[in-house]
Motif scaffolding. Structure first.
Motif, PDB file in Angstrom:
ATOM      1  N   GLN A 100       0.806  -1.210   0.000  1.00 56.50           N
ATOM      2  CA  GLN A 100       0.000   0.000   0.000  1.00 56.50           C
ATOM      3  C   GLN A 100       0.846   1.270   0.000  1.00 56.50           C
ATOM      4  N   THR A 101       2.114   1.173   0.322  1.00 59.33           N
ATOM      5  CA  THR A 101       2.968   2.352   0.428  1.00 59.33           C
ATOM      6  C   THR A 101       3.873   2.515  -0.787  1.00 59.33           C
ATOM      7  N   CYS A 102       4.718   1.537  -1.060  1.00 57.66           N
ATOM      8  CA  CYS A 102       5.675   1.654  -2.169  1.00 57.66           C
ATOM      9  C   CYS A 102       5.108   1.127  -3.480  1.00 57.66           C
ATOM     10  N   VAL A 103       3.968   0.423  -3.449  1.00 57.30           N
ATOM     11  CA  VAL A 103       3.292  -0.112  -4.632  1.00 57.30           C
ATOM     12  C   VAL A 103       4.218  -1.054  -5.408  1.00 57.30           C
ATOM     13  N   LEU A 104       5.047  -1.820  -4.694  1.00 60.12           N
ATOM     14  CA  LEU A 104       5.854  -2.867  -5.309  1.00 60.12           C
ATOM     15  C   LEU A 104       5.234  -4.220  -4.995  1.00 60.12           C
ATOM     16  N   ASP A 105       5.528  -5.214  -5.802  1.00 64.69           N
ATOM     17  CA  ASP A 105       4.986  -6.550  -5.605  1.00 64.69           C
ATOM     18  C   ASP A 105       5.412  -7.104  -4.245  1.00 64.69           C
ATOM     19  N   LEU A 106       4.476  -7.702  -3.521  1.00 61.04           N
ATOM     20  CA  LEU A 106       4.758  -8.179  -2.167  1.00 61.04           C
ATOM     21  C   LEU A 106       5.637  -9.420  -2.158  1.00 61.04           C
ATOM     22  N   ASP A 107       5.595 -10.223  -3.207  1.00 58.78           N
ATOM     23  CA  ASP A 107       6.351 -11.471  -3.245  1.00 58.78           C
ATOM     24  C   ASP A 107       7.779 -11.273  -3.755  1.00 58.78           C
ATOM     25  N   TYR A 108       7.928 -10.472  -4.798  1.00 54.97           N
ATOM     26  CA  TYR A 108       9.230 -10.343  -5.453  1.00 54.97           C
ATOM     27  C   TYR A 108       9.894  -8.985  -5.241  1.00 54.97           C
ATOM     28  N   GLN A 109       9.163  -8.015  -4.667  1.00 58.66           N
ATOM     29  CA  GLN A 109       9.718  -6.681  -4.409  1.00 58.66           C
ATOM     30  C   GLN A 109      10.226  -6.003  -5.676  1.00 58.66           C
ATOM     31  N   VAL A 110       9.462  -6.117  -6.743  1.00 55.71           N
ATOM     32  CA  VAL A 110       9.786  -5.475  -8.015  1.00 55.71           C
ATOM     33  C   VAL A 110       8.556  -4.702  -8.483  1.00 55.71           C
ATOM     34  N   PRO A 111       8.723  -3.730  -9.383  1.00 58.56           N
ATOM     35  CA  PRO A 111       7.559  -3.018  -9.922  1.00 58.56           C
ATOM     36  C   PRO A 111       6.595  -3.943 -10.654  1.00 58.56           C
ATOM     37  N   VAL A 112       5.350  -3.520 -10.738  1.00 56.47           N
ATOM     38  CA  VAL A 112       4.309  -4.324 -11.379  1.00 56.47           C
ATOM     39  C   VAL A 112       4.643  -4.573 -12.847  1.00 56.47           C
ATOM     40  N   GLN A 113       5.212  -3.584 -13.506  1.00 55.64           N
ATOM     41  CA  GLN A 113       5.550  -3.744 -14.919  1.00 55.64           C
ATOM     42  C   GLN A 113       6.600  -4.831 -15.131  1.00 55.64           C
ATOM     43  N   VAL A 114       7.562  -4.919 -14.219  1.00 55.75           N
ATOM     44  CA  VAL A 114       8.590  -5.963 -14.313  1.00 55.75           C
ATOM     45  C   VAL A 114       7.974  -7.335 -14.075  1.00 55.75           C
ATOM     46  N   ARG A 115       7.118  -7.434 -13.069  1.00 58.00           N
ATOM     47  CA  ARG A 115       6.475  -8.717 -12.754  1.00 58.00           C
ATOM     48  C   ARG A 115       5.592  -9.192 -13.903  1.00 58.00           C
ATOM     49  N   ASP A 116       4.762  -8.292 -14.445  1.00 59.68           N
ATOM     50  CA  ASP A 116       3.868  -8.681 -15.536  1.00 59.68           C
ATOM     51  C   ASP A 116       4.652  -9.060 -16.788  1.00 59.68           C
ATOM     52  N   HIS A 117       5.761  -8.360 -17.028  1.00 59.86           N
ATOM     53  CA  HIS A 117       6.589  -8.686 -18.195  1.00 59.86           C
ATOM     54  C   HIS A 117       7.219 -10.067 -18.044  1.00 59.86           C
ATOM     55  N   ALA A 118       7.682 -10.383 -16.847  1.00 60.17           N
ATOM     56  CA  ALA A 118       8.321 -11.683 -16.617  1.00 60.17           C
ATOM     57  C   ALA A 118       7.309 -12.824 -16.655  1.00 60.17           C
ATOM     58  N   LEU A 119       6.096 -12.573 -16.189  1.00 62.98           N
ATOM     59  CA  LEU A 119       5.069 -13.618 -16.159  1.00 62.98           C
ATOM     60  C   LEU A 119       4.232 -13.655 -17.442  1.00 62.98           C
ATOM     61  N   GLY A 120       4.481 -12.731 -18.360  1.00 64.25           N
ATOM     62  CA  GLY A 120       3.733 -12.718 -19.612  1.00 64.25           C
ATOM     63  C   GLY A 120       2.312 -12.238 -19.458  1.00 64.25           C
ATOM     64  N   GLN A 121       2.053 -11.338 -18.505  1.00 62.89           N
ATOM     65  CA  GLN A 121       0.712 -10.815 -18.278  1.00 62.89           C
ATOM     66  C   GLN A 121       0.604  -9.416 -18.849  1.00 62.89           C
ATOM     67  N   GLU A 122      -0.591  -9.061 -19.281  1.00 68.87           N
ATOM     68  CA  GLU A 122      -0.842  -7.729 -19.826  1.00 68.87           C
ATOM     69  C   GLU A 122      -1.307  -6.795 -18.715  1.00 68.87           C
ATOM     70  N   ALA A 123      -0.979  -5.524 -18.872  1.00 66.17           N
ATOM     71  CA  ALA A 123      -1.377  -4.515 -17.886  1.00 66.17           C
ATOM     72  C   ALA A 123      -2.883  -4.288 -17.950  1.00 66.17           C
ATOM     73  N   GLN A 124      -3.517  -4.271 -16.781  1.00 66.71           N
ATOM     74  CA  GLN A 124      -4.955  -4.055 -16.677  1.00 66.71           C
ATOM     75  C   GLN A 124      -5.194  -2.678 -16.060  1.00 66.71           C
ATOM     76  N   LEU A 125      -5.873  -1.820 -16.816  1.00 61.56           N
ATOM     77  CA  LEU A 125      -6.147  -0.458 -16.363  1.00 61.56           C
ATOM     78  C   LEU A 125      -7.563  -0.355 -15.822  1.00 61.56           C
ATOM     79  N   LEU A 126      -7.739   0.508 -14.803  1.00 64.33           N
ATOM     80  CA  LEU A 126      -9.054   0.769 -14.255  1.00 64.33           C
ATOM     81  C   LEU A 126      -9.817   1.698 -15.181  1.00 64.33           C
ATOM     82  N   PRO A 127     -11.161   1.615 -15.197  1.00 62.84           N
ATOM     83  CA  PRO A 127     -11.943   2.549 -16.018  1.00 62.84           C
ATOM     84  C   PRO A 127     -11.676   3.997 -15.617  1.00 62.84           C
TER      85      PRO A 127
END
Length: 235
Positions: A100-127
């Protein structure tokens, strides 16, 4: 230009405060506002001290992602650290499995963009519209409560790739919590002494990457246009 930027910032702050004042008059339970007893934060943001004093303020700020009021926690991770507080609500944090503070992934401590890129996931934006965003968050809360949606185990179906294994941090990095250098001390005119909340040391002459100064919490959360993630992936 600087005065115009300050005027725009102050006007947006007044509009945000006025919006919060009107929202506080509504039925909080009917609006589905968040009320929590403890934040969802990473070990780095909590700090090394096991005995931590933390303040809790219900509906104190709007979430910087979904703009809904939530319970804000504020604490100091260490004697030489700056005060930290929660920036996003727990619903948004659970949706991406981030702090909730640094907005980094809780498991790997990396930015969301890095995690999604490594896992092959697409970015999901809120309306973008308020009504659609509120509807999306309400449905997300129901899915989280029923167990239908679990972002923590979503990326654990397949073990992390080699890229994610190399970029993830092995342990907490408490140096990230250090207070900023006192600008008055650098000029030789700080009168606070030991009571100054900022660091009293001279800055080191290091090469600064100007792109890292243009960070945005929404971009980091959604995993798009994050300069920190771009720098990590370029290595």
């Amino acid at each position: 230009r600087e005065e115009k930027r300050r005027e725009e910032k102050s006007s947006s702050g007044r509009a945000r405060a006025s919006r919060m004042a009107h929202r506080l008059l509504r039925d909080r339970d009917a609006e589905g506002w968040e009320k929590a007893e403890f934040p969802i934060v990473c070990e780095t943001c909590l700090g090394p001290n096991p005995y931590l004093r933390m303040t809790r303020a219900e509906y104190d700020k709007e979430c910087k992602i979904c703009t809904r009021p939530f319970t804000v926690f504020r604490w100091r991770p260490g004697a030489d650290a700056r005060f930290k507080k929660t920036e996003i609500c727990q619903t948004c944090a659970r949706a991406k499995n981030v702090c909730q503070t640094c907005v980094l992934d809780l498991d790997y401590q990396v930015p969301v963009q890095v995690r999604d890129h490594a896992l092959g996931q697409e970015a999901q934006l809120l309306p973008k519209s308020d009504i659609n965003r509120e509807y999306f968050v309400q449905n997300l809360e129901k899915q989280i409560a029923s167990g239908e949606f679990d972002a923590q185990n979503k990326g654990k179906v397949a073990r992390p790739s080699e890229v994610l294994s190399q970029l993830q941090r092995s342990g907490p990095m408490y140096s990230r919590n250090k207070a900023k250098i006192c600008s008055f001390f650098v000029k030789g005119c700080c009168t606070r002494g030991a009571e100054c909340p900022f660091r009293h040391e001279l800055p080191q002459e290091v090469h600064k990457d100007e792109s890292l100064a243009k960070q945005n919490i929404k971009d980091r959360y959604h995993g798009v246009n994050d300069p920190v993630a771009a720098k990590m992936l370029s290595k």
